[in-house]
Design a protein around this motif. Sequence first.
Motif, PDB file in Angstrom:
ATOM      1  N   ILE A 300     -20.224   5.231   5.033  1.00 13.31           N
ATOM      2  CA  ILE A 300     -19.533   4.990   3.764  1.00 13.31           C
ATOM      3  C   ILE A 300     -18.395   5.996   3.704  1.00 13.31           C
ATOM      4  O   ILE A 300     -18.608   7.192   3.549  1.00 13.31           O
ATOM      5  CB  ILE A 300     -20.488   5.154   2.574  1.00 13.31           C
ATOM      6  CG1 ILE A 300     -21.693   4.211   2.729  1.00 13.31           C
ATOM      7  CG2 ILE A 300     -19.765   4.865   1.262  1.00 13.31           C
ATOM      8  CD1 ILE A 300     -22.798   4.455   1.714  1.00 13.31           C
ATOM      9  N   MET A 301     -17.167   5.517   3.885  1.00 12.52           N
ATOM     10  CA  MET A 301     -16.022   6.403   4.047  1.00 12.52           C
ATOM     11  C   MET A 301     -15.654   7.125   2.755  1.00 12.52           C
ATOM     12  O   MET A 301     -15.439   8.335   2.744  1.00 12.52           O
ATOM     13  CB  MET A 301     -14.814   5.598   4.541  1.00 12.52           C
ATOM     14  CG  MET A 301     -15.043   4.833   5.818  1.00 12.52           C
ATOM     15  SD  MET A 301     -15.047   5.883   7.269  1.00 12.52           S
ATOM     16  CE  MET A 301     -13.300   6.124   7.548  1.00 12.52           C
ATOM     17  N   CYS A 302     -15.563   6.373   1.668  1.00 12.78           N
ATOM     18  CA  CYS A 302     -15.173   6.994   0.400  1.00 12.78           C
ATOM     19  C   CYS A 302     -15.499   6.044  -0.741  1.00 12.78           C
ATOM     20  O   CYS A 302     -15.782   4.856  -0.526  1.00 12.78           O
ATOM     21  CB  CYS A 302     -13.683   7.352   0.392  1.00 12.78           C
ATOM     22  SG  CYS A 302     -12.583   5.918   0.299  1.00 12.78           S
ATOM     23  N   SER A 303     -15.457   6.580  -1.938  1.00 15.16           N
ATOM     24  CA  SER A 303     -15.613   5.760  -3.140  1.00 15.16           C
ATOM     25  C   SER A 303     -14.404   5.963  -4.034  1.00 15.16           C
ATOM     26  O   SER A 303     -13.825   7.048  -4.069  1.00 15.16           O
ATOM     27  CB  SER A 303     -16.889   6.132  -3.900  1.00 15.16           C
ATOM     28  OG  SER A 303     -16.821   7.466  -4.379  1.00 15.16           O
ATOM     29  N   VAL A 304     -14.014   4.909  -4.732  1.00 10.59           N
ATOM     30  CA  VAL A 304     -12.940   4.975  -5.718  1.00 10.59           C
ATOM     31  C   VAL A 304     -13.584   4.674  -7.060  1.00 10.59           C
ATOM     32  O   VAL A 304     -14.102   3.573  -7.272  1.00 10.59           O
ATOM     33  CB  VAL A 304     -11.815   3.977  -5.399  1.00 10.59           C
ATOM     34  CG1 VAL A 304     -10.685   4.094  -6.412  1.00 10.59           C
ATOM     35  CG2 VAL A 304     -11.286   4.218  -3.989  1.00 10.59           C
ATOM     36  N   VAL A 305     -13.589   5.674  -7.942  1.00  9.73           N
ATOM     37  CA  VAL A 305     -14.358   5.597  -9.173  1.00  9.73           C
ATOM     38  C   VAL A 305     -13.410   5.565 -10.366  1.00  9.73           C
ATOM     39  O   VAL A 305     -12.471   6.374 -10.463  1.00  9.73           O
ATOM     40  CB  VAL A 305     -15.321   6.800  -9.290  1.00  9.73           C
ATOM     41  CG1 VAL A 305     -16.142   6.708 -10.578  1.00  9.73           C
ATOM     42  CG2 VAL A 305     -16.237   6.860  -8.071  1.00  9.73           C
ATOM     43  N   ARG A 306     -13.667   4.625 -11.277  1.00  6.44           N
ATOM     44  CA  ARG A 306     -12.871   4.538 -12.502  1.00  6.44           C
ATOM     45  C   ARG A 306     -13.403   5.543 -13.521  1.00  6.44           C
ATOM     46  O   ARG A 306     -14.590   5.527 -13.865  1.00  6.44           O
ATOM     47  CB  ARG A 306     -12.936   3.126 -13.085  1.00  6.44           C
ATOM     48  CG  ARG A 306     -11.949   2.898 -14.232  1.00  6.44           C
ATOM     49  CD  ARG A 306     -12.323   1.645 -15.011  1.00  6.44           C
ATOM     50  NE  ARG A 306     -12.212   0.420 -14.224  1.00  6.44           N
ATOM     51  CZ  ARG A 306     -11.107  -0.329 -14.156  1.00  6.44           C
ATOM     52  NH1 ARG A 306     -10.018   0.041 -14.807  1.00  6.44           N
ATOM     53  NH2 ARG A 306     -11.113  -1.449 -13.445  1.00  6.44           N
TER      54      ARG A 306
END
Length: 344
Positions: A300-306
């Motif tokens: 899992i490379m990265c997460s983009v979180v609102r």
Amino acid sequence: MVCPLCKTGKPPNEFPTATVTEDCHHAPLACLRCVVKHAKENGTCTNRNCDARVDPNSKIVQLFQAKLDRMFVDYRKVMKQRAQLLRPQGNVISVSTINGDTEWIPFHVSMRIDDIKDEIHQRLHLPKEQQRLLYNDTNLKPDMTLSDYNIGCNDNISLILPLYCIPEHLDHVIFDLSWEFPSVNPDFLDATCMAFDKTSFVQVIDWNHPANRYYLRNSIKHSEKSFTGPGAKTGHQTIHVYLKHVPHSITHLYFILSSWRSPNLSAFKNPSLKFYEASNDNANLCETTFTHALNSQAVIMCSVVRTGMKWQIFECSTGSLVGGNAKRYNPIRARIEELIRNEI
């Protein structure tokens, strides 16, 4: 090679070259992880037809465990050991970032998590809203105390910081995931984006599902193929995200790299992530590599979180190594749901 116990295909280096005891008179067919687990839980050999007893504390079991530890590094243990070696005298707790930087904060059992964030802000000048604190994979809530999480003196807390805080004016951004091809047995990696409404899975975007109009309003689009030239040594896939068009119900976007045929990523060198604005592909907004993931099926490379009206990009260090691939997403999806539950 396929382990007869866990039924998982793995490379040869994940299998023992000798049996777990001298009393075993059969080929060592089970993988290292299954052999060690079976020895510790049952004290017997993995072969059903073998009556040999196995001492879980024997040198050969310890050797197998040491080999697994070298291949699959638990970075939480590494950070904790490093913090203990450098710990000053007195009652303190340590707060460590993913790169090993550590701060020691005076310990009081009644301290609130928000108090620790205040200390971090004063020492490192990091805004509190950008700090994510984890203990045993659990996200720490600001209004709770250390005792609520059974955090004691000399314990270590992980500080997760965003790789990048996306400015509100940005809309069309690109995640470029790249890798070096194997020298033998040609294969490729697949870049995937999974969209979630909190812990509820919404949609996957990958080479086979390059866009979705109903759930995502075509706000996320996959390149559908690997961009390579004749004789190219490096492959990459891009995922385009139109942030202002992402439905408001979507709270998390997770970006994953997984192999198509290979049992893990070890054949691919230097998997990396670049993130840039579509109008200026020469200016990387953030970049990271994941060489620690080469013994895993997927990363899992990265997460983009609102967060409110803004988006933040986080590197997924804890729990980022996972089984599964583009043919079998269930293990990846389950791990992400667990990560989001811990965060919430």
